[in-house]
Design an enzyme around this catalytic site. Sequence first.
Site, PDB file in Angstrom:
ATOM      1  N   HIS A   1      33.884  35.303  67.061  1.00 47.97           N
ATOM      2  CA  HIS A   1      35.072  34.944  67.842  1.00 47.97           C
ATOM      3  C   HIS A   1      35.262  33.434  67.813  1.00 47.97           C
ATOM      4  O   HIS A   1      34.282  32.703  67.910  1.00 47.97           O
ATOM      5  CB  HIS A   1      34.888  35.390  69.300  1.00 47.97           C
ATOM      6  CG  HIS A   1      36.013  34.966  70.184  1.00 47.97           C
ATOM      7  ND1 HIS A   1      37.234  35.606  70.194  1.00 47.97           N
ATOM      8  CD2 HIS A   1      36.115  33.941  71.069  1.00 47.97           C
ATOM      9  CE1 HIS A   1      38.036  35.009  71.065  1.00 47.97           C
ATOM     10  NE2 HIS A   1      37.379  33.989  71.604  1.00 47.97           N
TER      11      HIS A   1
ATOM     12  N   ARG B   1      50.703  47.232  33.163  1.00 50.16           N
ATOM     13  CA  ARG B   1      49.921  46.821  31.995  1.00 50.16           C
ATOM     14  C   ARG B   1      49.370  48.044  31.272  1.00 50.16           C
ATOM     15  O   ARG B   1      49.225  49.107  31.880  1.00 50.16           O
ATOM     16  CB  ARG B   1      48.777  45.882  32.425  1.00 50.16           C
ATOM     17  CG  ARG B   1      49.292  44.607  33.082  1.00 50.16           C
ATOM     18  CD  ARG B   1      48.163  43.645  33.388  1.00 50.16           C
ATOM     19  NE  ARG B   1      47.514  43.127  32.199  1.00 50.16           N
ATOM     20  CZ  ARG B   1      47.894  42.056  31.523  1.00 50.16           C
ATOM     21  NH1 ARG B   1      48.951  41.370  31.930  1.00 50.16           N
ATOM     22  NH2 ARG B   1      47.231  41.645  30.454  1.00 50.16           N
TER      23      ARG B   1
ATOM     24  N   ALA C   1      37.518  41.129  16.908  1.00 48.39           N
ATOM     25  CA  ALA C   1      36.541  42.127  16.464  1.00 48.39           C
ATOM     26  C   ALA C   1      37.242  43.415  16.048  1.00 48.39           C
ATOM     27  O   ALA C   1      38.203  43.834  16.678  1.00 48.39           O
ATOM     28  CB  ALA C   1      35.568  42.424  17.601  1.00 48.39           C
TER      29      ALA C   1
ATOM     30  N   VAL D   1      52.474  44.042  41.880  1.00 45.17           N
ATOM     31  CA  VAL D   1      51.614  42.927  42.298  1.00 45.17           C
ATOM     32  C   VAL D   1      52.018  41.613  41.639  1.00 45.17           C
ATOM     33  O   VAL D   1      52.212  40.602  42.322  1.00 45.17           O
ATOM     34  CB  VAL D   1      50.134  43.230  41.972  1.00 45.17           C
ATOM     35  CG1 VAL D   1      49.230  42.319  42.747  1.00 45.17           C
ATOM     36  CG2 VAL D   1      49.796  44.664  42.267  1.00 45.17           C
TER      37      VAL D   1
ATOM     38  N   VAL E   1      42.034  37.709  30.894  1.00 44.01           N
ATOM     39  CA  VAL E   1      43.324  37.547  31.582  1.00 44.01           C
ATOM     40  C   VAL E   1      43.087  36.967  32.972  1.00 44.01           C
ATOM     41  O   VAL E   1      43.770  36.038  33.400  1.00 44.01           O
ATOM     42  CB  VAL E   1      44.064  38.907  31.675  1.00 44.01           C
ATOM     43  CG1 VAL E   1      45.253  38.822  32.612  1.00 44.01           C
ATOM     44  CG2 VAL E   1      44.526  39.346  30.295  1.00 44.01           C
TER      45      VAL E   1
END
Length: 452
Positions: A439, A267, A111, A183, A38
Site C-alpha cells: 500500500h 501476422r 538458412a 494490438v 521482430v
Amino acid sequence: MYDLIIIGGGPAGYNAADHAGHAGLKTLVIEERALGGVCLNEGCIPTKTLLYSAKIYDYAKHSQDYGVKFENATIDHSFVIDRKAKVIKQLVSGVGAKLKKAGVEVVKAQAVIKERTADGFVVTADGKEYVGKQLLICTGSNPALPPIDGLADSLKSGYALTNREVLELKEIPKDIVIVGGGVIGLEMASYFNSVGSKVYVVEMLNKIAGPIDNEISTMLQKEYAQKGVEFILGAKVTSIKNNAVTYEKDGKLTEIKSDYALVSIGRRARTQGLGLENIGVILERGAIVTNEYGKTNVPGVWAAGDVNGKSMLAHTAYREGEVCINNILGKKDRINYNSIPSVIYTNPEVACVGETEETAKQKGLDVKIQTVTLKYSGRYVAENEHGNGVVKIITDKKHNNIVGVTIIGTYASEMIYGAAMMVETEMRVADVQKLVFPHPTVCEVIREAMFL
Ligand code: NAI
C-alpha cells in the site's frame, strides 16, 4: 556437427539458444537479420520506446492538472526515432553478448533446410552446410498482406506501411489511416494521436482490440474517440491506392485520403522458402504444427514462437523455446496456454489473462463478474486526475477461483502478472483475501474486489 541448430534469433530462438548453450549443448543459431527478431528490432521494444516518449509528452500537456505549469511542450519525433535506434542497438548487442557467454555460435545468413541424413539435419546458409542432431525452428512471422486492390504498389510507393516502416517515419504524418484495430493498430494509433496526427482506425469487426473483453474494449475505444481518433468499425477495406484507403460499410464505399496507411491486420507464420518440405514437416494454414512439448511431426524437429501460429506473443515464444530445450534435454516440460497474459500498451494500458465475460459464457461457466473502479486505490486517485480505469474479475462460482482478469488503466501491464499467477494456480477468492498487497498501490483493488 552441432547438437542443436536453431533457425531464427528472435525471443524464441535466442532464449532457447541461451538455455541450450548453458546446458552444454553445442548450439548454432542462424539468423538472417539482427538478433532479437521482430520483438527487439521492429515490434515490442521500439514501439514501447516511442510510446514512452508520447506518454511523457501527454503528461507534459496535462501537467497543469497536477499544478505543474510550463508553456508549449513539444515533441521532437526525429529525436524519438533516433533514441529508439539507440535502445535497439543496446539491447541487440546484449543478446549477442548473452549468446557468446553461453558458448552459442551465431551465423548471419538465410538458412534453408536441405535434407535429413543419418548424421542429422543438413542446413545450408551462406553457401555452407551445417549439420545438427536436432533442429529448432523459430523463424517468427511476417505481416499479413492480403491481395487488397493497390496494396502491393502502395507498399512500394511508401504510402502503405507495415509495422517495420512505420517505425522509421522521419516526420509526424498530418493524417494516417490505420487498417486493423488490433494490438499494433491501437498502439500506433495511440502514438500518432499523442504526437498530433489525425488518426483513422478502419476495423472489419464491430469492436476494436479483438479478443479483449467487450466492456473493456468499448471503454478503450471511448477514451481514444474522446482524444480525437476516428473509429470506423464493421468496415471492409477494398482498396489502398492513390494515397487513399477505400472501405465498404453498410454497402457504401468511402475514401479517406491521407499521408500514410498502416496495414496491421494480423501476422502469418514465416515458413515459406525454409525447406520444411524437404524433411516432411506438417503445416496447418502455413504454421508449423506442434504439440504442447514443442514437437513437430518429425522426430528431432521442434518449433517455438510465432512460427507455430499459436499465441504470437514474445513472452509465449520465450517459454516455448525453453520448453523445447527442456524436452531435448530429456526433462519433460509443457506449456500451459490458458494463463498467458497479454497487454496493449495504449494510454490507458489494457492487460488481460484467462477468461473474458464472453469466453466464460461461451464455455458455459457459471461465473461471478465484477467490474471494479481503480478509484478504490488511493494511489490511482492521486496520480490519475481524469482516470476511469477498472479491473474486471471473473470468478468461477463452482470452485470460487479466479478464472480471468482484465484491467484498463495505469500500471495494468505491471499488475497483470499477479493476476496471471492467480489464474495459473487456480487461486480461490479466500486465498487472495489472505494475501497482503503493498500500500498504496493500484493492484490493491484486486484484493479489495475479493471482499465485494
Ligand atoms: P491483430 O490480430 O491483433 O489485429 C488485426 C485486426 O485487423 C483484427 O481486429 C482484424 O479484425 C482486423 N482486420 C483484418 N483484416 C482486415 C481488413 N481487411 N480490414 C480491416 N480490418 C481488418 O494483429 P496486429 O495488430 O497486426 O498484430 C499482429 C500480432 O502482433 C498480434 O498477434 C499481436 O499479438 C502481436 N503484437 C503484440 C503486441 C503486444 O503484446 N503488446 C504489440 C504488437 C503486436
